[in-house]
Design a protein around this motif. Structure first.
Motif, mmCIF file in Angstrom:
data_model
loop_
_atom_site.group_PDB
_atom_site.id
_atom_site.type_symbol
_atom_site.label_atom_id
_atom_site.label_comp_id
_atom_site.label_asym_id
_atom_site.label_seq_id
_atom_site.Cartn_x
_atom_site.Cartn_y
_atom_site.Cartn_z
ATOM 1 N N THR A 1 53.394 -71.528 -15.272
ATOM 2 C CA THR A 1 52.032 -71.072 -15.516
ATOM 3 C C THR A 1 51.136 -72.281 -15.740
ATOM 4 O O THR A 1 51.464 -73.161 -16.539
ATOM 5 N N ARG B 1 35.591 -72.515 -13.016
ATOM 6 C CA ARG B 1 36.972 -72.670 -12.568
ATOM 7 C C ARG B 1 37.324 -71.619 -11.538
ATOM 8 O O ARG B 1 36.733 -70.556 -11.448
ATOM 9 N N TYR C 1 50.354 -63.698 -3.364
ATOM 10 C CA TYR C 1 49.513 -64.809 -3.822
ATOM 11 C C TYR C 1 48.083 -64.623 -3.344
ATOM 12 O O TYR C 1 47.814 -63.927 -2.361
ATOM 13 N N GLN C 2 47.174 -65.260 -4.058
ATOM 14 C CA GLN C 2 45.766 -65.188 -3.693
ATOM 15 C C GLN C 2 45.223 -66.511 -3.171
ATOM 16 O O GLN C 2 44.224 -66.537 -2.471
ATOM 17 N N SER D 1 38.955 -68.590 -9.716
ATOM 18 C CA SER D 1 39.233 -67.289 -10.318
ATOM 19 C C SER D 1 40.575 -66.706 -9.901
ATOM 20 O O SER D 1 40.927 -65.613 -10.318
ATOM 21 N N MET D 2 41.333 -67.403 -9.067
ATOM 22 C CA MET D 2 42.595 -66.861 -8.601
ATOM 23 C C MET D 2 43.609 -66.700 -9.734
ATOM 24 O O MET D 2 43.665 -67.519 -10.632
ATOM 25 N N ARG D 3 44.428 -65.655 -9.651
ATOM 26 C CA ARG D 3 45.425 -65.393 -10.681
ATOM 27 C C ARG D 3 46.822 -65.845 -10.279
ATOM 28 O O ARG D 3 47.656 -66.126 -11.126
ATOM 29 N N SER D 4 47.097 -65.885 -8.976
ATOM 30 C CA SER D 4 48.436 -66.220 -8.504
ATOM 31 C C SER D 4 48.319 -67.249 -7.386
ATOM 32 O O SER D 4 47.664 -67.008 -6.376
ATOM 33 N N GLY E 1 46.805 -70.415 -17.211
ATOM 34 C CA GLY E 1 46.884 -68.965 -17.287
ATOM 35 C C GLY E 1 47.226 -68.297 -15.962
ATOM 36 O O GLY E 1 47.246 -67.069 -15.882
ATOM 37 N N ARG E 2 47.533 -69.091 -14.948
ATOM 38 C CA ARG E 2 47.852 -68.551 -13.630
ATOM 39 C C ARG E 2 49.329 -68.739 -13.309
ATOM 40 O O ARG E 2 49.890 -69.798 -13.574
ATOM 41 N N ALA E 3 49.916 -67.759 -12.663
ATOM 42 C CA ALA E 3 51.289 -67.891 -12.178
ATOM 43 C C ALA E 3 51.272 -68.815 -10.971
ATOM 44 O O ALA E 3 50.543 -68.579 -10.009
ATOM 45 N N LEU F 1 43.156 -75.893 -11.536
ATOM 46 C CA LEU F 1 43.719 -74.591 -11.880
ATOM 47 C C LEU F 1 43.459 -74.215 -13.322
ATOM 48 O O LEU F 1 43.581 -73.046 -13.681
#
Length: 238
Positions: A50, A14, A81-82, A16-19, A53-55, A238
């Motif tokens: 969310t 998946r 953001y990423q 790997s970005m968090r935002s 698990g990502r914003a 996501l």
């Protein structure tokens, strides 16, 4: 669980970005995305929540490069953001790209973000194409789509993705255009659009063009199906 359900990929496959920031031009694109992803209104034309698990933030920009850039300048800080997904609808520019298919343009984006999108589409059994999404300022007819598709080796066209990429240029923000095809290569769309997105504006637009009403109804049906497929893909990605 069947392969058509939104089964998440394994953790190592998946993104790997968090935002994550999503953009969509119109109510008919942003609305299904917000609902399908479980995002809630934060302010006018903006939803948050969310996913996996990502914003995630979704911004409705308006149609075209100028409105898109203005909306991003007014309310978005690229460094927050990423990953940015330019989501919504597009027009096909090749014969094998059909209504309802997904087209992704990951120009200069790391493979670790790109491969999971392809694998997600495969798991969901969604027709999927990697290719260039060409910018256009107007609605193109079949002849223009065919000609420009050959000249620019483009899979599809839209009015926002390249503006978003220019806006993010010079920042670490990764931009992927990911669009569901509304009109096929030989499909003709109305050259103009309703002045507003409310029911009254749509009714006025349809009544002023009675000969186009069957086609407009077909477009509405296609829009719903296309955005359902795109939302499923983004949610699972996501």
């Amino acid at each position: 669980m069947s392969m058509t359900e939104e089964a998440p990929l394994s953790p190592d496959a998946r993104v790997s970005m968090r935002s994550v920031l999503l953009t969509a031009a119109t109510k008919w694109e942003a609305g299904p995305l917000a609902k399908g992803l479980g995002l809630i209104p934060a302010c006018a034309d903006r939803w948050q929540g969310t996913v996996g698990g990502r914003a995630v933030t979704l911004l409705k920009t308006g149609m075209g490069a100028q409105k898109t850039t203005a909306a991003l300048d007014a309310s978005i800080v690229a460094g927050d953001y990423q990953l940015l997904l330019s989501a919504g609808l597009c027009g096909a520019m090749q014969h094998d790209v059909r209504p309802g298919d997904i087209v992704a343009d990951p120009h200069e984006v790391e493979l670790e973000l790109v491969i999971p999108m392809r694998e997600t589409a495969k798991a969901l059994k969604l027709p999927f194409h990697f290719g260039r999404i060409l910018h256009t300022n107007i609605v193109l007819g079949p002849a223009a789509k065919r000609k420009l598709g050959v000249e620019h080796r483009a899979a599809a066209c839209d009015m926002e993705t390249q503006a978003i990429r220019r806006w993010a240029h010079g920042t670490p923000l990764a931009v992927i255009g990911v669009r569901a095809v509304l009109d096929g290569l030989d499909d003709e769309l109305p050259a103009d659009a309703p002045e507003g997105e409310d029911a009254a504006a749509l009714a006025r637009f349809a009544l002023s063009r009675p000969a186009l009403l069957p086609g407009l109804m077909r477009l509405g049906w296609r829009t719903g199906r296309a955005m359902t497929s795109l939302t499923r893909l983004i949610k699972a990605y996501l």
